[in-house]
Design an enzyme around this catalytic site. Structure first.
Site, mmCIF file in Angstrom:
data_model
loop_
_atom_site.group_PDB
_atom_site.id
_atom_site.type_symbol
_atom_site.label_atom_id
_atom_site.label_comp_id
_atom_site.label_asym_id
_atom_site.label_seq_id
_atom_site.Cartn_x
_atom_site.Cartn_y
_atom_site.Cartn_z
ATOM 1 N N LEU A 78 -34.068 28.839 -23.956
ATOM 2 C CA LEU A 78 -34.517 29.502 -22.732
ATOM 3 C C LEU A 78 -33.823 28.831 -21.552
ATOM 4 O O LEU A 78 -33.714 27.601 -21.505
ATOM 5 C CB LEU A 78 -36.035 29.365 -22.571
ATOM 6 C CG LEU A 78 -36.925 30.163 -23.526
ATOM 7 C CD1 LEU A 78 -38.385 29.824 -23.294
ATOM 8 C CD2 LEU A 78 -36.695 31.661 -23.369
ATOM 9 N N ASP A 79 -33.361 29.624 -20.598
ATOM 10 C CA ASP A 79 -32.770 29.062 -19.386
ATOM 11 C C ASP A 79 -33.799 28.172 -18.684
ATOM 12 O O ASP A 79 -35.007 28.394 -18.830
ATOM 13 C CB ASP A 79 -32.324 30.172 -18.437
ATOM 14 C CG ASP A 79 -31.088 30.913 -18.948
ATOM 15 O OD1 ASP A 79 -30.431 30.384 -19.872
ATOM 16 O OD2 ASP A 79 -30.794 32.011 -18.437
ATOM 17 N N PRO A 80 -33.347 27.192 -17.904
ATOM 18 C CA PRO A 80 -34.287 26.251 -17.274
ATOM 19 C C PRO A 80 -35.424 26.901 -16.486
ATOM 20 O O PRO A 80 -36.570 26.457 -16.568
ATOM 21 C CB PRO A 80 -33.370 25.428 -16.357
ATOM 22 C CG PRO A 80 -32.053 25.425 -17.061
ATOM 23 C CD PRO A 80 -31.941 26.794 -17.673
ATOM 24 N N VAL A 82 -36.744 29.852 -16.939
ATOM 25 C CA VAL A 82 -37.533 30.786 -17.749
ATOM 26 C C VAL A 82 -38.663 30.026 -18.435
ATOM 27 O O VAL A 82 -38.485 28.905 -18.912
ATOM 28 C CB VAL A 82 -36.642 31.492 -18.794
ATOM 29 C CG1 VAL A 82 -37.471 32.416 -19.674
ATOM 30 C CG2 VAL A 82 -35.533 32.273 -18.096
ATOM 31 N N ARG A 178 -31.224 39.125 -18.292
ATOM 32 C CA ARG A 178 -30.590 39.141 -16.975
ATOM 33 C C ARG A 178 -29.525 40.241 -16.908
ATOM 34 O O ARG A 178 -29.423 40.985 -15.934
ATOM 35 C CB ARG A 178 -29.967 37.779 -16.695
ATOM 36 C CG ARG A 178 -29.495 37.591 -15.259
ATOM 37 C CD ARG A 178 -28.747 36.287 -15.084
ATOM 38 N NE ARG A 178 -29.374 35.174 -15.771
ATOM 39 C CZ ARG A 178 -28.721 34.291 -16.511
ATOM 40 N NH1 ARG A 178 -27.408 34.405 -16.690
ATOM 41 N NH2 ARG A 178 -29.353 33.299 -17.071
#
Length: 339
Positions: A78-80, A82, A178
């Site tokens: 997961l992106d930071p 998220v 995204r």
């Protein structure tokens, strides 16, 4: 969740056929929830609620430090910024995270539209994108920016307020939400971008009573160390078998388990019951009668061929999980470990 919002594996129920019957010996192995604590942790996964800020790798490292383990692994980056479901595998169970790749994931996304758009029009465009899509990962991504195909299994528009649209999306692993928001904005002729994102599900890891924060985990290990009460810790750790609930399975005799643990192929004679629809060269989970994961394997025969034959090898292990010696060896006694 309604039938409309099921991941693909949920719409195909598990159906098993019996080849042979034999009781399991209770003195060997353990039901997953009844493993001794140290072994339970080594064969466990944490359904972690990732906060916004740290990377997935940092969160997994914190879990490793809190529990005093040599290694941990997570089931999908997961992106930071998220938040949400981040399954973290503990110790030797890190090898099981690859099983989650084929299950699908679910997200709740808040999308910002660059113009106000009628709700019905947004819903219609979401329906158009509920299909197989070509995606090129965005510039800021952890993978090569090659064009690839990903499947959106379902979408559900939850709310529209001014220029914000909140929707649920079930998708194949590796889908960039995204990029999906950007494409939806292009289709609406207004432009759009992702404002917030939360992962609400990865396979059988959901937002339920097993979901925990890093603080919950820290409290649980503290209670165990100070009060010798492991009940809270056990509640927060799920057996690694939860990661393969969606896999097709072959259940085997006690006498075949240790041979698989040593890397031997699974003989047809060792099979008791199995999934009805297994095909040749398909990935399968090899299980004990107590529900323990023995190994990942590649099926060398279909279900029908396994049922017809009495000799030969029907599956070869590709990744072994079972510790050697927990079940009887073909020429010596197994170690009996008490909880």
């Amino acid at each position: 969740m309604s039938f409309e919002y099921l991941l693909p594996y949920e719409s195909v129920p598990h159906k098993y056929v019996v080849k042979s019957e034999e009781p399991t010996d209770p003195q060997y192995g353990f039901e997953p929830l009844k493993r001794p604590l140290a072994y339970y942790i080594d064969c466990g996964m944490v359904n972690l609620d990732k906060p916004s800020g740290p990377t997935s790798h940092e969160v997994a490292s914190w879990v490793k430090k809190v529990l005093g383990l040599e290694k941990t692994g997570h089931g999908g980056t997961l992106d930071p910024h998220v938040t949400g479901i981040l399954p973290v595998a503990l110790g030797p169970a890190t090898k099981v995270v690859k099983a989650l790749l084929s299950a699908g994931k679910e997200y709740i996304c808040l999308m910002y539209l660059h113009e106000e758009i009628p709700e019905e029009k947004i819903r219609n465009v979401l329906n158009i994108f509920t299909a197989q899509l070509y995606q090129r990962p965005p510039l800021k991504s952890s993978v090569a920016r090659r064009l690839r195909m990903r499947t959106i299994y379902y979408t559900q528009l939850l709310e529209v307020k001014n220029q914000f649209a909140l929707f649920r999306v079930g998708c194949e692993a590796g889908t960039y939400i995204r990029k999906l928001c950007f494409d939806i904005g292009e289709a609406l002729l207004c432009g759009a971008h992702m404002a917030e994102l939360r992962r609400s599900r990865t396979a059988e890891f959901r937002e339920d009573d097993t979901l925990c924060t890093l603080q919950d985990l820290n409290d649980a290990i503290k209670i165990y160390r100070e009060e010798k009460d492991a009940s809270y810790l056990r509640k927060l750790i799920s057996p690694m078998e939860k990661a393969v609930q969606h896999w097709k399975k072959i259940y085997i005799r006690d006498s075949a388990v240790d041979a698989i643990a040593h890397g031997a192929g699974l003989a047809v004679a060792g099979v008791l019951y199995l999934e009805k629809s297994i095909e040749r060269h398909e990935s399968v989970a090899i299980m004990t009668q107590k529900g323990e994961l023995v190994a990942f394997g590649e099926s060398l025969l279909s279900t029908s061929a396994i049922l017809k034959n009495d000799h030969g090898i029907c599956a070869k292990p590709t990744r072994v999980f079972m510790k050697r010696g927990l079940y009887p060896h073909w020429n010596k006694e197994a170690k009996v470990i008490t909880p």
